[in-house]
Design an enzyme around this catalytic site. Sequence first.
Site, PDB file in Angstrom:
ATOM      1  N   LYS A  34      42.146  36.537  34.667  1.00 31.41           N
ATOM      2  CA  LYS A  34      41.904  35.617  35.783  1.00 31.41           C
ATOM      3  C   LYS A  34      43.053  34.616  35.927  1.00 31.41           C
ATOM      4  O   LYS A  34      42.836  33.439  36.186  1.00 31.41           O
ATOM      5  CB  LYS A  34      40.584  34.881  35.572  1.00 31.41           C
ATOM      6  CG  LYS A  34      39.384  35.822  35.516  1.00 31.41           C
ATOM      7  CD  LYS A  34      38.087  35.067  35.385  1.00 31.41           C
ATOM      8  CE  LYS A  34      36.904  35.975  35.277  1.00 31.41           C
ATOM      9  NZ  LYS A  34      36.691  36.849  36.396  1.00 31.41           N
ATOM     10  N   CYS A  35      44.256  35.101  35.796  1.00 34.51           N
ATOM     11  CA  CYS A  35      45.449  34.262  35.810  1.00 34.51           C
ATOM     12  C   CYS A  35      46.300  34.618  37.022  1.00 34.51           C
ATOM     13  O   CYS A  35      46.236  35.740  37.534  1.00 34.51           O
ATOM     14  CB  CYS A  35      46.225  34.523  34.512  1.00 34.51           C
ATOM     15  SG  CYS A  35      47.822  33.698  34.378  1.00 34.51           S
ATOM     16  N   GLY A  36      47.105  33.690  37.473  1.00 35.45           N
ATOM     17  CA  GLY A  36      48.030  33.973  38.566  1.00 35.45           C
ATOM     18  C   GLY A  36      49.032  35.063  38.208  1.00 35.45           C
ATOM     19  O   GLY A  36      49.591  35.705  39.095  1.00 35.45           O
ATOM     20  N   THR A  38      48.172  37.736  36.375  1.00 35.40           N
ATOM     21  CA  THR A  38      47.424  38.951  36.056  1.00 35.40           C
ATOM     22  C   THR A  38      48.009  40.179  36.752  1.00 35.40           C
ATOM     23  O   THR A  38      48.008  41.275  36.197  1.00 35.40           O
ATOM     24  CB  THR A  38      45.933  38.783  36.408  1.00 35.40           C
ATOM     25  OG1 THR A  38      45.412  37.695  35.630  1.00 35.40           O
ATOM     26  CG2 THR A  38      45.131  40.036  36.116  1.00 35.40           C
TER      27      THR A  38
END
Length: 168
Positions: A34-36, A38
């Site tokens: 759930k990371c920018g 990803t």
Amino acid sequence: MSLHEIALTLNDGTETTFGQFTGRAVLVVNVASKCGYTRQYEGLEALYRRFKDRGFTVLGVPCNQFAGQEPGSDAEIVEFCRVNFGVTFPLAAKVNVLGKDQHPLYASLTRFPAEDGLGEKVKWNFEKFLVSPQGGVVGRFRSAVEPDDQEFIAVIEAVLPASVPIAS
């Protein structure tokens, strides 16, 4: 202790050591769903497919220490990676890359200073460590370095083994 002696649990529960990668160049990446960053899974998989037959692997190491961006179980993480990005490279079980419960692999990897001179601490998800076939850290790259960056790819190509070990 050398990197090859460090115990490692894979996402499927298999107990092994980092030594299973002896003779291969390994890109170790702390990953999150759930990371920018990803979307880098796609590029990491492309790198893996491009170079795996030349003695290269990617090891994804899930970590939930950065803004809670990897909250899932090991099974949920592998499902997410396979369904959304077609990931076939190995994934470790979720670990801590920082603090008093830091996994021994990261305690060893972070002794290699970051290129930006900001110290040993992992700063965010998708930080990358390139390990030589002999087990030495030869490169460290911050999250913003994309897997398709040509300078990054050149560093990987330079460390690929002259011959590829036979898979067991």
